[in-house]
Write a protein that holds these residues in place. Sequence first.
Motif, PDB file in Angstrom:
ATOM      1  N   UNK A  62     -20.420  -8.157   7.977  1.00  0.00           N
ATOM      2  CA  UNK A  62     -21.426  -7.287   8.606  1.00  0.00           C
ATOM      3  C   UNK A  62     -22.250  -8.063   9.627  1.00  0.00           C
ATOM      4  N   UNK A  63     -22.598  -9.305   9.289  1.00  0.00           N
ATOM      5  CA  UNK A  63     -23.379 -10.131  10.220  1.00  0.00           C
ATOM      6  C   UNK A  63     -22.566 -10.399  11.478  1.00  0.00           C
ATOM      7  N   UNK A  64     -21.282 -10.742  11.309  1.00  0.00           N
ATOM      8  CA  UNK A  64     -20.428 -11.028  12.462  1.00  0.00           C
ATOM      9  C   UNK A  64     -20.260  -9.795  13.339  1.00  0.00           C
ATOM     10  N   UNK A  65     -20.162  -8.629  12.709  1.00  0.00           N
ATOM     11  CA  UNK A  65     -20.026  -7.385  13.464  1.00  0.00           C
ATOM     12  C   UNK A  65     -21.319  -7.088  14.221  1.00  0.00           C
ATOM     13  N   UNK A  66     -22.448  -7.264  13.553  1.00  0.00           N
ATOM     14  CA  UNK A  66     -23.730  -7.055  14.224  1.00  0.00           C
ATOM     15  C   UNK A  66     -23.906  -8.028  15.386  1.00  0.00           C
ATOM     16  N   UNK A  67     -23.464  -9.283  15.193  1.00  0.00           N
ATOM     17  CA  UNK A  67     -23.554 -10.281  16.262  1.00  0.00           C
ATOM     18  C   UNK A  67     -22.725  -9.859  17.475  1.00  0.00           C
ATOM     19  N   UNK A  68     -21.540  -9.313  17.226  1.00  0.00           N
ATOM     20  CA  UNK A  68     -20.686  -8.856  18.330  1.00  0.00           C
ATOM     21  C   UNK A  68     -21.385  -7.769  19.126  1.00  0.00           C
ATOM     22  N   UNK A 110     -13.930  -1.939  21.852  1.00  0.00           N
ATOM     23  CA  UNK A 110     -12.830  -1.225  21.202  1.00  0.00           C
ATOM     24  C   UNK A 110     -12.629  -1.763  19.789  1.00  0.00           C
ATOM     25  N   UNK A 111     -11.909  -0.996  18.984  1.00  0.00           N
ATOM     26  CA  UNK A 111     -11.588  -1.457  17.634  1.00  0.00           C
ATOM     27  C   UNK A 111     -10.786  -2.751  17.682  1.00  0.00           C
ATOM     28  N   UNK A 112      -9.881  -2.859  18.666  1.00  0.00           N
ATOM     29  CA  UNK A 112      -9.071  -4.071  18.787  1.00  0.00           C
ATOM     30  C   UNK A 112      -9.949  -5.284  19.100  1.00  0.00           C
ATOM     31  N   UNK A 113     -10.929  -5.117  19.994  1.00  0.00           N
ATOM     32  CA  UNK A 113     -11.843  -6.215  20.324  1.00  0.00           C
ATOM     33  C   UNK A 113     -12.638  -6.644  19.100  1.00  0.00           C
ATOM     34  N   UNK A 114     -13.106  -5.678  18.343  1.00  0.00           N
ATOM     35  CA  UNK A 114     -13.904  -5.998  17.161  1.00  0.00           C
ATOM     36  C   UNK A 114     -13.058  -6.654  16.087  1.00  0.00           C
ATOM     37  N   UNK A 115     -11.821  -6.205  15.926  1.00  0.00           N
ATOM     38  CA  UNK A 115     -10.929  -6.856  14.967  1.00  0.00           C
ATOM     39  C   UNK A 115     -10.740  -8.323  15.331  1.00  0.00           C
ATOM     40  N   UNK A 116     -10.496  -8.594  16.598  1.00  0.00           N
ATOM     41  CA  UNK A 116     -10.258  -9.965  17.046  1.00  0.00           C
ATOM     42  C   UNK A 116     -11.497 -10.830  16.872  1.00  0.00           C
ATOM     43  N   UNK A 117     -12.670 -10.302  17.226  1.00  0.00           N
ATOM     44  CA  UNK A 117     -13.888 -11.113  17.200  1.00  0.00           C
ATOM     45  C   UNK A 117     -14.435 -11.318  15.792  1.00  0.00           C
ATOM     46  N   UNK A 146      -8.375   1.190   9.137  1.00  0.00           N
ATOM     47  CA  UNK A 146      -9.704   1.739   9.456  1.00  0.00           C
ATOM     48  C   UNK A 146     -10.818   0.774   9.072  1.00  0.00           C
ATOM     49  N   UNK A 147     -10.484  -0.531   8.967  1.00  0.00           N
ATOM     50  CA  UNK A 147     -11.473  -1.491   8.501  1.00  0.00           C
ATOM     51  C   UNK A 147     -12.696  -1.547   9.420  1.00  0.00           C
ATOM     52  N   UNK A 148     -12.501  -1.424  10.745  1.00  0.00           N
ATOM     53  CA  UNK A 148     -13.636  -1.448  11.658  1.00  0.00           C
ATOM     54  C   UNK A 148     -14.551  -0.255  11.400  1.00  0.00           C
ATOM     55  N   UNK A 149     -13.960   0.932  11.255  1.00  0.00           N
ATOM     56  CA  UNK A 149     -14.751   2.134  11.013  1.00  0.00           C
ATOM     57  C   UNK A 149     -15.542   2.024   9.708  1.00  0.00           C
ATOM     58  N   UNK A 150     -14.899   1.436   8.703  1.00  0.00           N
ATOM     59  CA  UNK A 150     -15.577   1.265   7.414  1.00  0.00           C
ATOM     60  C   UNK A 150     -16.794   0.358   7.559  1.00  0.00           C
ATOM     61  N   UNK A 151     -16.616  -0.773   8.256  1.00  0.00           N
ATOM     62  CA  UNK A 151     -17.731  -1.712   8.394  1.00  0.00           C
ATOM     63  C   UNK A 151     -18.806  -1.209   9.346  1.00  0.00           C
ATOM     64  N   UNK A 152     -18.427  -0.405  10.325  1.00  0.00           N
ATOM     65  CA  UNK A 152     -19.443   0.221  11.176  1.00  0.00           C
ATOM     66  C   UNK A 152     -20.315   1.141  10.328  1.00  0.00           C
TER      67      UNK A 152
END
Length: 225
Positions: free
Chosen positions: A155-161, A171-178, A189-195
Amino acid sequence: MSQILIAEDEERIASFIAKGLRSAGYTPVVVGTGREAYDLAQSGEVDLLVLDLGLPDQDGFTVLRRLREARNSLPVIILTARGSVDDTVAGLEGGADDYMAKPFRFEELLARVRLRLRSEATGESTVLGSGSVTLDLRTRRARVDGSEVDLSAREFALAEAFLRNPGQVLSREQLLSRVWGYDFDPGSNVVDVYVRYLRKKLGAERIETVRGMGYRLAEGGRPEV
């Protein structure tokens, strides 16, 4: 040219990091013991330490504690197979500037090295902010409307992105990579779940869905009118 000390007793990993840092324009110096890491860190000849915790003679926590007790403020990034929350907290509270768990992507390590060196050289803050949301990259703490919010590592890494790219559609692909560092099944749907997780903690209005494209942090942390 900045000199980076790599304290890592696994030769394959040390060689991989050194090669990448050399290609990025840094001068890597590799040691395999805690004693060597401490002595070289104290010499004043290096600009940053990438520190493994599982060193053979004395672990990384001991090296870090000795450096901070000696009032040595050398930037330290812990890189270790110990990925538990307790170890992460212990490393950061013990004086580490950052903490990465193995396996890792070299691109992410390089980004963190650059951040620490830039902050050291310019006095740049390691706190990201947008509206009333702030992330402290050093302590790995998040605050919303002045109150601390508990975020998991993902969650912290996603918020940082999002905070590094306010208003930009990711995009979901960018978030998966980062955030995850590797490719998932395109149907995941892992990105959607963490969002969804992040919206519950930061506020649903702060992360917008851009249909067919991805997500973005609203300008100023709030949705556009």
